[in-house]
Write an enzyme that holds these catalytic residues in place. Structure first.
Site, PDB file in Angstrom:
ATOM      1  N   SER A 159       0.178   3.043   4.957  1.00  0.00           N
ATOM      2  CA  SER A 159       0.745   4.543   4.666  1.00  0.00           C
ATOM      3  C   SER A 159       0.511   5.474   5.762  1.00  0.00           C
ATOM      4  CB  SER A 159       0.113   4.731   3.152  1.00  0.00           C
ATOM      5  OG  SER A 159      -1.082   4.712   2.919  1.00  0.00           O
ATOM      6  N   HIS A 198      -3.281   9.552   4.819  1.00  0.00           N
ATOM      7  CA  HIS A 198      -1.728  10.268   4.978  1.00  0.00           C
ATOM      8  C   HIS A 198      -1.864  11.392   6.059  1.00  0.00           C
ATOM      9  CE1 HIS A 198      -0.530   8.169   0.891  1.00  0.00           C
ATOM     10  NE2 HIS A 198      -1.022   7.287   1.599  1.00  0.00           N
TER      11      HIS A 198
END
Length: 222
Positions: free
Chosen positions: A122, A168
């Site tokens: 991610s 992230h």
């Protein structure tokens, strides 16, 4: 002049390879749990075992974690790979993955949760989002829609305690920074553009290495 568009029809071989590796590692990890334990990212081990900054991006904590990341990677990554080409796209993915783990490392070093293991692509995927935003440019028709998509996904990470939002955010910043530098070379003659693109990638990588070294060496004294 090089301009960003999705009209390039090159094969997305790097994206397919990344998905294939992640699938294989998911299977191996299910059968041999010691493998992901040896390859996941654990902040204090960053200097002694630097490969973890990259290998952790090919590991996932379960099928749905894998499926969501790979679906997003396929939808976003294939478009970017067709435009950037395989080498630049691979560099973007790997640097974004490293940036995500550097974000985890900095947070662990300052807040005091160093031994939390992190896995997943991610951070790299958010780096691809950052690249899309950088190439779109403020004021373009796609900018707002991409920004909204990024903010929704970031909010999801903040609201779920099991998700590493640090990865992230840092992955997004790393991908955006690299793509922004590449976008600045769009008007440079082709014979110089490759060198400038490589220099930009190396520059971002060196900055990440310096931040990681400082976090581990000076804050923890390792």
């Amino acid at each position: 002049m090089r301009r960003f568009s999705f009209a390039n029809l090159k094969n997305a071989g790097v994206t397919d390879t990344i998905i294939g590796i992640c699938l294989v590692m998911l299977g191996i990890g299910t059968v041999i749990p010691a493998v992901p334990q040896a390859l996941c990212f654990i902040p204090p081990l960053g200097l002694a075992e630097p490969y973890r900054f990259i290998t952790s991006a090919f590991l996932h904590s379960g099928f749905w974690h894998f499926a969501f990341n790979m679906l997003t990677l396929y939808l976003v990554g294939t478009q970017l790979e067709r435009e950037l080409g395989r080498v630049r796209y691979a560099a973007l993915f790997l640097i974004s993955a490293c940036a995500g783990n550097v974000g985890v490392l900095v947070w662990a070093a300052t807040v005091g949760t160093p031994f939390t293991a992190v896995v997943g692509a991610s951070g790299a995927v958010f780096g691809l989002f950052g690249a899309l935003l950088a190439f779109a440019g403020v004021g373009s028709p796609n900018f707002k829609s991409i920004l909204v998509l990024v903010l929704i996904n970031l909010a999801y990470g903040f609201l779920n305690p099991g998700i590493s939002w640090q990865s992230h955010v840092a992955g997004f910043i790393g991908g955006y920074a690299l793509a922004w530098l590449w976008h600045r070379t769009a008007t440079v003659p082709r014979r110089y553009a490759g060198w400038l693109d490589a220099g930009a990638a190396m520059g971002i990588a060196l900055v990440l290495a310096a931040i990681a070294y400082g976090s581990i060496h000076f804050l923890w004294g390792l």
